[in-house]
Design an enzyme around this catalytic site. Structure first.
Site, PDB file in Angstrom:
ATOM      1  N   HIS A  48      27.423  41.536  36.356  1.00  0.00           N
ATOM      2  CA  HIS A  48      27.035  41.937  37.696  1.00  0.00           C
ATOM      3  C   HIS A  48      26.131  43.161  37.602  1.00  0.00           C
ATOM      4  O   HIS A  48      25.995  43.768  36.532  1.00  0.00           O
ATOM      5  CB  HIS A  48      28.275  42.231  38.565  1.00  0.00           C
ATOM      6  CG  HIS A  48      29.128  43.346  38.066  1.00  0.00           C
ATOM      7  ND1 HIS A  48      30.366  43.147  37.486  1.00  0.00           N
ATOM      8  CD2 HIS A  48      28.923  44.688  38.047  1.00  0.00           C
ATOM      9  CE1 HIS A  48      30.873  44.319  37.145  1.00  0.00           C
ATOM     10  NE2 HIS A  48      30.019  45.268  37.459  1.00  0.00           N
TER      11      HIS A  48
HETATM   12  P1  TYD Z   1      35.608  42.873  37.915  1.00  0.00           P
HETATM   13  O1  TYD Z   1      34.599  43.678  38.662  1.00  0.00           O
HETATM   14  O2  TYD Z   1      35.445  41.380  37.936  1.00  0.00           O
HETATM   15  O3  TYD Z   1      35.689  43.372  36.395  1.00  0.00           O
HETATM   16  P2  TYD Z   1      34.584  43.290  35.228  1.00  0.00           P
HETATM   17  O4  TYD Z   1      33.257  43.602  35.850  1.00  0.00           O
HETATM   18  O5  TYD Z   1      35.026  44.304  34.253  1.00  0.00           O
HETATM   19  O6  TYD Z   1      34.604  41.951  34.619  1.00  0.00           O
HETATM   20  O7  TYD Z   1      37.043  43.264  38.450  1.00  0.00           O
HETATM   21  C1  TYD Z   1      38.206  42.544  38.125  1.00  0.00           C
HETATM   22  C2  TYD Z   1      39.195  42.671  39.276  1.00  0.00           C
HETATM   23  O8  TYD Z   1      39.632  44.026  39.407  1.00  0.00           O
HETATM   24  C3  TYD Z   1      38.590  42.275  40.611  1.00  0.00           C
HETATM   25  O9  TYD Z   1      39.599  41.562  41.333  1.00  0.00           O
HETATM   26  C4  TYD Z   1      38.327  43.585  41.297  1.00  0.00           C
HETATM   27  C5  TYD Z   1      39.362  44.512  40.720  1.00  0.00           C
HETATM   28  N1  TYD Z   1      38.918  45.894  40.619  1.00  0.00           N
HETATM   29  C6  TYD Z   1      39.504  46.858  41.407  1.00  0.00           C
HETATM   30  O10 TYD Z   1      40.392  46.585  42.228  1.00  0.00           O
HETATM   31  N2  TYD Z   1      39.096  48.159  41.290  1.00  0.00           N
HETATM   32  C7  TYD Z   1      38.138  48.518  40.409  1.00  0.00           C
HETATM   33  O11 TYD Z   1      37.801  49.726  40.312  1.00  0.00           O
HETATM   34  C8  TYD Z   1      37.519  47.506  39.585  1.00  0.00           C
HETATM   35  C9  TYD Z   1      36.446  47.855  38.598  1.00  0.00           C
HETATM   36  C10 TYD Z   1      37.943  46.214  39.719  1.00  0.00           C
END
Ligand code: TYD
Length: 133
Positions: A48
């Site tokens: 992303h």
């Molecule tokens: P995601 O953004 O998909 O993680 P990555 O980019 O590392 O693959 O986030 C995974 C899950 O965690 C998603 O359901 C959102 C949640 N999340 C939070 O609640 N707070 C946060 O600060 C972050 C980064 C993710």
């Protein structure tokens, strides 16, 4: 596209310490900290970009690979040094992969979690760069 921040390692006979202070050795006020661990080696995380968020990534243990992409150019960086941070500003596509089983990746962020700041489709990311949405 990114900047490497060299944190000062304060070492003495007891071991090492790194201190991080918002708007001092990290170029923003830190509003959120999260860390990623227990990631399987065949998993790709991230995938992303953020519209406004600034982040610093620090690999505290083990290693992983970071791919960053500004829509024109891609770079791959090995993260395996707990005294270095990778600063990533807004509108950079990032992917994290090849996690070692002991990898602990610390992320410092300039804002609270806000899903509307995410761009999760690569084609949408390219549209944003072209000035669309
Ligand atoms: P995601 O953004 O998909 O993680 P990555 O980019 O590392 O693959 O986030 C995974 C899950 O965690 C998603 O359901 C959102 C949640 N999340 C939070 O609640 N707070 C946060 O600060 C972050 C980064 C993710």
């Amino acid at each position: 596209m990114y900047q490497i921040i060299d944190f000062k390692e304060i070492g003495d006979s007891r071991g090492s310490l790194v201190a991080i202070e918002g708007s001092k050795n990290v170029p923003f006020e830190i509003k959120r900290i999260y860390y990623i661990f227990n990631t399987h080696s065949d998993v790709v995380r991230g995938r992303h970009a953020h519209k406004k968020l600034k982040q610093v990534l620090i690999c505290l243990s083990g290693s992983c690979m970071l791919r960053i992409d500004n829509g024109f150019r891609k770079e791959e960086i090995l993260l395996n040094d707990r005294t270095k941070g990778i600063y990533i500003g807004p509108m950079i596509w990032r992917e994290l992969y090849s996690f070692s089983s002991d990898c602990v990746l610390l992320v410092l962020a300039s804002d609270h979690y806000n899903e509307s700041d995410y761009i999760r489709e690569y084609s949408t990311f390219l549209d944003f760069l072209k000035g669309g949405s």
